[in-house]
Write a protein that holds these residues in place. Structure first.
Motif, PDB file in Angstrom:
ATOM      1  N   LEU A 164       0.820  -1.213   0.000  1.00 61.17           N
ATOM      2  CA  LEU A 164       0.000   0.000   0.000  1.00 61.17           C
ATOM      3  C   LEU A 164       0.849   1.255   0.000  1.00 61.17           C
ATOM      4  O   LEU A 164       0.421   2.314  -0.444  1.00 61.17           O
ATOM      5  N   LEU A 165       2.077   1.144   0.514  1.00 59.91           N
ATOM      6  CA  LEU A 165       2.950   2.303   0.642  1.00 59.91           C
ATOM      7  C   LEU A 165       3.839   2.398  -0.578  1.00 59.91           C
ATOM      8  O   LEU A 165       4.453   1.437  -0.994  1.00 59.91           O
ATOM      9  N   ALA A 166       3.915   3.570  -1.173  1.00 60.05           N
ATOM     10  CA  ALA A 166       4.786   3.777  -2.333  1.00 60.05           C
ATOM     11  C   ALA A 166       6.226   3.477  -1.948  1.00 60.05           C
ATOM     12  O   ALA A 166       6.652   3.752  -0.827  1.00 60.05           O
ATOM     13  N   ASN A 167       6.993   2.915  -2.873  1.00 58.65           N
ATOM     14  CA  ASN A 167       8.382   2.580  -2.571  1.00 58.65           C
ATOM     15  C   ASN A 167       9.189   3.808  -2.197  1.00 58.65           C
ATOM     16  O   ASN A 167       9.980   3.802  -1.280  1.00 58.65           O
ATOM     17  N   LYS A 168       9.028   4.872  -2.942  1.00 59.74           N
ATOM     18  CA  LYS A 168       9.862   6.043  -2.720  1.00 59.74           C
ATOM     19  C   LYS A 168       9.115   7.076  -1.890  1.00 59.74           C
ATOM     20  O   LYS A 168       8.127   7.656  -2.337  1.00 59.74           O
ATOM     21  N   THR A 169       9.544   7.286  -0.690  1.00 58.00           N
ATOM     22  CA  THR A 169       8.999   8.313   0.184  1.00 58.00           C
ATOM     23  C   THR A 169       9.908   9.530   0.089  1.00 58.00           C
ATOM     24  O   THR A 169      11.116   9.389   0.042  1.00 58.00           O
ATOM     25  N   ASN A 170       9.314  10.751   0.042  1.00 62.24           N
ATOM     26  CA  ASN A 170      10.177  11.917  -0.150  1.00 62.24           C
ATOM     27  C   ASN A 170      11.109  12.113   1.044  1.00 62.24           C
ATOM     28  O   ASN A 170      10.851  11.630   2.144  1.00 62.24           O
ATOM     29  N   LYS A 205      -0.509  17.236  17.277  1.00 63.65           N
ATOM     30  CA  LYS A 205      -0.839  15.840  17.548  1.00 63.65           C
ATOM     31  C   LYS A 205      -1.714  15.273  16.435  1.00 63.65           C
ATOM     32  O   LYS A 205      -1.512  14.136  15.987  1.00 63.65           O
ATOM     33  N   GLU A 206      -2.679  16.057  15.973  1.00 67.11           N
ATOM     34  CA  GLU A 206      -3.594  15.595  14.933  1.00 67.11           C
ATOM     35  C   GLU A 206      -2.873  15.415  13.594  1.00 67.11           C
ATOM     36  O   GLU A 206      -3.073  14.413  12.893  1.00 67.11           O
ATOM     37  N   ALA A 207      -2.002  16.384  13.263  1.00 63.50           N
ATOM     38  CA  ALA A 207      -1.268  16.307  11.993  1.00 63.50           C
ATOM     39  C   ALA A 207      -0.296  15.127  12.002  1.00 63.50           C
ATOM     40  O   ALA A 207      -0.106  14.455  10.987  1.00 63.50           O
ATOM     41  N   PHE A 208       0.312  14.882  13.166  1.00 61.50           N
ATOM     42  CA  PHE A 208       1.238  13.756  13.268  1.00 61.50           C
ATOM     43  C   PHE A 208       0.504  12.429  13.054  1.00 61.50           C
ATOM     44  O   PHE A 208       1.008  11.539  12.354  1.00 61.50           O
ATOM     45  N   ALA A 209      -0.672  12.288  13.655  1.00 63.77           N
ATOM     46  CA  ALA A 209      -1.437  11.046  13.503  1.00 63.77           C
ATOM     47  C   ALA A 209      -1.748  10.774  12.036  1.00 63.77           C
ATOM     48  O   ALA A 209      -1.617   9.640  11.552  1.00 63.77           O
ATOM     49  N   VAL A 210      -2.132  11.815  11.306  1.00 61.20           N
ATOM     50  CA  VAL A 210      -2.434  11.676   9.875  1.00 61.20           C
ATOM     51  C   VAL A 210      -1.161  11.345   9.094  1.00 61.20           C
ATOM     52  O   VAL A 210      -1.153  10.457   8.227  1.00 61.20           O
ATOM     53  N   PHE A 211      -0.073  12.059   9.385  1.00 60.78           N
ATOM     54  CA  PHE A 211       1.204  11.839   8.696  1.00 60.78           C
ATOM     55  C   PHE A 211       1.688  10.404   8.877  1.00 60.78           C
ATOM     56  O   PHE A 211       2.054   9.726   7.905  1.00 60.78           O
ATOM     57  N   PHE A 212       1.671   9.920  10.099  1.00 61.08           N
ATOM     58  CA  PHE A 212       2.215   8.584  10.374  1.00 61.08           C
ATOM     59  C   PHE A 212       1.352   7.510   9.716  1.00 61.08           C
ATOM     60  O   PHE A 212       1.885   6.560   9.120  1.00 61.08           O
ATOM     61  N   LYS A 213       0.050   7.646   9.787  1.00 61.95           N
ATOM     62  CA  LYS A 213      -0.847   6.663   9.176  1.00 61.95           C
ATOM     63  C   LYS A 213      -0.681   6.671   7.659  1.00 61.95           C
ATOM     64  O   LYS A 213      -0.684   5.602   7.019  1.00 61.95           O
ATOM     65  N   ARG A 214      -0.497   7.837   7.062  1.00 59.08           N
ATOM     66  CA  ARG A 214      -0.365   7.927   5.608  1.00 59.08           C
ATOM     67  C   ARG A 214       0.901   7.230   5.118  1.00 59.08           C
ATOM     68  O   ARG A 214       0.907   6.565   4.087  1.00 59.08           O
ATOM     69  N   HIS A 215       1.992   7.345   5.881  1.00 60.12           N
ATOM     70  CA  HIS A 215       3.271   6.818   5.415  1.00 60.12           C
ATOM     71  C   HIS A 215       3.547   5.380   5.861  1.00 60.12           C
ATOM     72  O   HIS A 215       4.446   4.735   5.313  1.00 60.12           O
TER      73      HIS A 215
END
Length: 278
Positions: A164-170, A205-215
């Motif tokens: 589900l996660l793209a190979n290349k993360t920026n 805290k909210e932005a971190f939760a979204v960031f971590f789940k997305r990556h």
């Protein structure tokens, strides 16, 4: 610790780069590069990150990675020996456009999720890995093709990342993930609050939760439990520490909760897990 884009240097006389890694610890941070990579662990144990996968590694583990997968190996907290591996890297465009390499198409495609080999197979191909390391020129290329043939034919393996996660993360995201991983590595034995981790990478805290789940395709606390259970597995396998002490040493505040999480992730109780290594 900053994540790095690894600029792999290449030997002009060899298409396949092979070298031995021998240091007191696995010190390379989370990184990615445009080359395929094959890693065999001769000595060492700890936790391995491949994309969104976190799992234990030990001596005899063999992993094949496609280009641009973020990855790193980290020593177990209680491991004090040397870290020794054989690393093989190659640029796909150099070889994969050859018609003869089409038979390895499925192997290279599955490597986009990271392929883990263990047990008798990885031990069986170790002499071939050594012979690739010790050869040059056409001889190295021939042995390399023999090695790919064995990897392609092997039926027992594990695919690591979810797909589900793209190979290349920026690079900016890798930097942030590295900070989070280092924060957990330093503090997993203590109580960790989401705000503390978010502050470490300057997010709410909210932005971190979204960031971590997305990556990573998982919440931070799911990841934290996986990390703690991975540490617990190392202690249960390689020390005489009691299960209760392992529970609290790894940051769990409740023995029943530790048992539930361990069984959920490992499919057996901590006692059953410990007994299989005694």
């Amino acid at each position: 610790m900053k994540a790095i884009y690894e600029d792999v240097s290449h030997d002009k006389n060899n298409t396949i780069k092979v070298y031995e890694y021998l240091k007191p610890s696995f010190e390379t941070p989370l990184h990615f590069h445009p080359e395929f990579e094959l890693v065999y662990i001769i000595k060492g144990r700890g936790i391995r990150y491949v994309g969104d996968n976190l799992s234990n590694f030990k001596e005899g583990d063999l992993v094949l990675l496609a280009p641009n997968i973020s990855h790193c190996w980290m020593d177990a907290a209680d491991y004090s020996g040397e870290c020794h591996s054989i690393v093989m890297q190659w640029v796909p465009d150099v070889l994969h456009d050859l018609a003869e390499f089409s038979e390895f198409e499925n192997l290279f495609e599955q490597a986009r999720r990271g392929i883990s080999y263990t047990g008798t197979f990885s031990n069986r191909v170790f002499p071939l890995l050594e012979s690739v390391l010790q050869s040059n020129g056409i001889a190295r290329l021939q042995k390399f093709i023999d090695l790919l043939s064995q990897l392609q034919a092997e039926e027992k393996y594990t695919l690591l990342k979810s797909g589900l996660l793209a190979n290349k993360t920026n690079l900016k995201s890798l930097n942030r993930l590295n900070i989070v991983y280092e924060f957990v590595k330093r503090n997993y034995a203590s109580k960790i609050y989401l705000q503390d981790v978010a502050d470490a990478i300057h997010l709410s805290k909210e932005a971190f939760a979204v960031f971590f789940k997305r990556h990573t395709q998982k919440t931070f606390f799911v990841y934290l439990n996986e990390f703690r259970i991975a540490r617990a597995c190392s202690l249960l396998k390689d020390s005489d520490t009691s299960i209760t002490q392992v529970c609290f040493n790894c940051g769990f505040e409740s023995l029943p909760y530790f048992h539930r999480q361990f069984k959920r992730l490992k499919g057996r109780s901590p006692l059953q897990y410990k007994k299989q290594f005694q």
